[in-house]
Design a protein around this motif. Structure first.
Motif, PDB file in Angstrom:
ATOM      1  N   ALA A 127     -32.033 -10.339 -22.009  1.00 44.16           N
ATOM      2  CA  ALA A 127     -33.135 -11.108 -21.426  1.00 44.16           C
ATOM      3  C   ALA A 127     -32.571 -12.307 -20.674  1.00 44.16           C
ATOM      4  N   ASP A 129     -33.022 -16.018 -20.004  1.00 46.13           N
ATOM      5  CA  ASP A 129     -33.673 -17.114 -20.724  1.00 46.13           C
ATOM      6  C   ASP A 129     -34.038 -18.236 -19.756  1.00 46.13           C
ATOM      7  N   PHE A 132     -34.596 -22.379 -21.666  1.00 43.17           N
ATOM      8  CA  PHE A 132     -33.478 -23.103 -22.275  1.00 43.17           C
ATOM      9  C   PHE A 132     -33.771 -24.595 -22.438  1.00 43.17           C
ATOM     10  N   ALA A 140     -39.890 -20.759 -25.659  1.00 42.33           N
ATOM     11  CA  ALA A 140     -38.652 -20.096 -25.263  1.00 42.33           C
ATOM     12  C   ALA A 140     -38.844 -18.581 -25.205  1.00 42.33           C
ATOM     13  N   SER A 141     -39.592 -18.047 -26.172  1.00 43.63           N
ATOM     14  CA  SER A 141     -39.849 -16.614 -26.191  1.00 43.63           C
ATOM     15  C   SER A 141     -40.727 -16.198 -25.010  1.00 43.63           C
ATOM     16  N   GLN A 144     -38.802 -15.789 -21.625  1.00 42.96           N
ATOM     17  CA  GLN A 144     -37.733 -14.809 -21.496  1.00 42.96           C
ATOM     18  C   GLN A 144     -38.180 -13.663 -20.589  1.00 42.96           C
TER      19      GLN A 144
END
Length: 307
Positions: A127, A129, A132, A140-141, A144
């Motif tokens: 993935a 990211d 960050f 954050a999820s 992605q």
């Protein structure tokens, strides 16, 4: 109602979910868009999607590389698409009936050959990211992005360019709109349609690999949930326009992410009803944008559904 990310995070969660959920719809609908532009419809994409998911997961597990899994899934899709194209080239064969038969065949073969891969863990696709900068795991999820999504966006615009600006696109549209005119120009109708259907199968296979190698990221017999058939409906909604297929896939993906996003802020009552949102939304959009005169505007005239 309280949650870890707050109400302000719901739109972001829906956006992140839309990207994750929409990617297989995007690939399958783009492939079917090319197939239908040639004047042929493939209702067997559900079987191709499931078989591609199994082939991709198995190849990733055996080779140790998820990208080899994606390639294997695409090649498996080419196999099913070519078989569909060749069968439909026979005189008196109905492409819708062939599609249904291959849907059952692909699903059955995937279940049979995929049994050894239900338990083992295969390497997953990476993935990108984009979250960050945040300390919140939820944000954050949501931020992605899988590289296949970016490839799908590029493919949508590339196909739109091919359809409008290249000889290949002109021939494809000519075959789909008037087989007699294309034949008079010296083009092999059957060959064009077999190649278009094979490309559609390739894209559906990659969509299947995304399901098993990224989201949800496992192989099981219920991994598709009818996404191959829904993607065919999205092509009609998008009026056979690749860029519109991208928008339609994102809309459907966002609707699919609505339930988990609301649950993340503590709204859990009637949670399972939110899973019906994509189907309700698709039906509503199709009803609102359809009319007795304009329902099939933009459809290739050689398609079975236009006759």
């Amino acid at each position: 109602m309280s949650g870890d990310i707050g109400l302000w995070g719901v739109p972001l969660a829906i956006l992140g979910g839309a990207i994750r959920v929409s990617t297989p719809f995007l690939f399958v609908s783009l492939g079917e868009c090319v197939t239908e532009k040639s004047g042929r419809i493939n209702l067997g994409l559900e079987g191709t999607l499931v078989f591609g998911a199994m082939a991709g997961y198995g190849a990733s597990y055996l080779s140790g590389s998820p990208w080899i899994g994606v390639l294997a899934a695409g090649l498996a899709g080419v196999l099913f698409g070519t078989l569909h194209g060749l069968l439909c080239s026979l005189k008196g064969v109905n492409d819708i009936a062939v599609g249904i038969a291959l849907m059952l065949l692909g699903t059955g073969l995937a279940f049979f050959f995929g049994k050894p891969f239900i338990q083992p863990a295969a390497p997953m696709l990476p993935a990108i990211d984009l979250g960050f900068w945040t300390a919140s795991p939820q944000l954050a999820s949501a931020l992605q992005i899988n590289p296949l999504f970016l490839i799908g966006i590029a493919a949508a615009f590339a196909l739109a360019f091919v359809f409008k600006r290249t000889k290949i696109g002109l021939v494809l549209r000519m075959v789909g709109d008037s087989a007699d005119a294309a034949r008079a120009m010296g083009y092999d109708i059957a060959r064009v349609r077999v190649l278009a259907t094979a490309f559609g199968g390739f894209m559906a296979g990659i969509g299947g690999a995304y399901l098993s190698l990224y989201y949800p990221g496992s192989w099981n017999e219920g991994i598709s949930s009818g996404q191959g058939l829904i993607a065919v409906a999205l092509v009609i909604f998008a009026r056979w326009n690749p860029v519109a297929c991208l928008v339609a896939a994102l809309i459907f993906g966002g609707a699919g992410a609505l339930g988990p996003a609301l649950q993340s802020v503590g709204i859990s009552q009637g949670y399972y009803l939110f899973y019906a949102a994509p189907y309700v939304l698709t039906l509503l959009i199709l009803v609102l944008t359809s009319s007795p005169r304009g329902a099939l505007d933009g459809a290739p005239r050689e398609l079975s559904i236009t006759k």
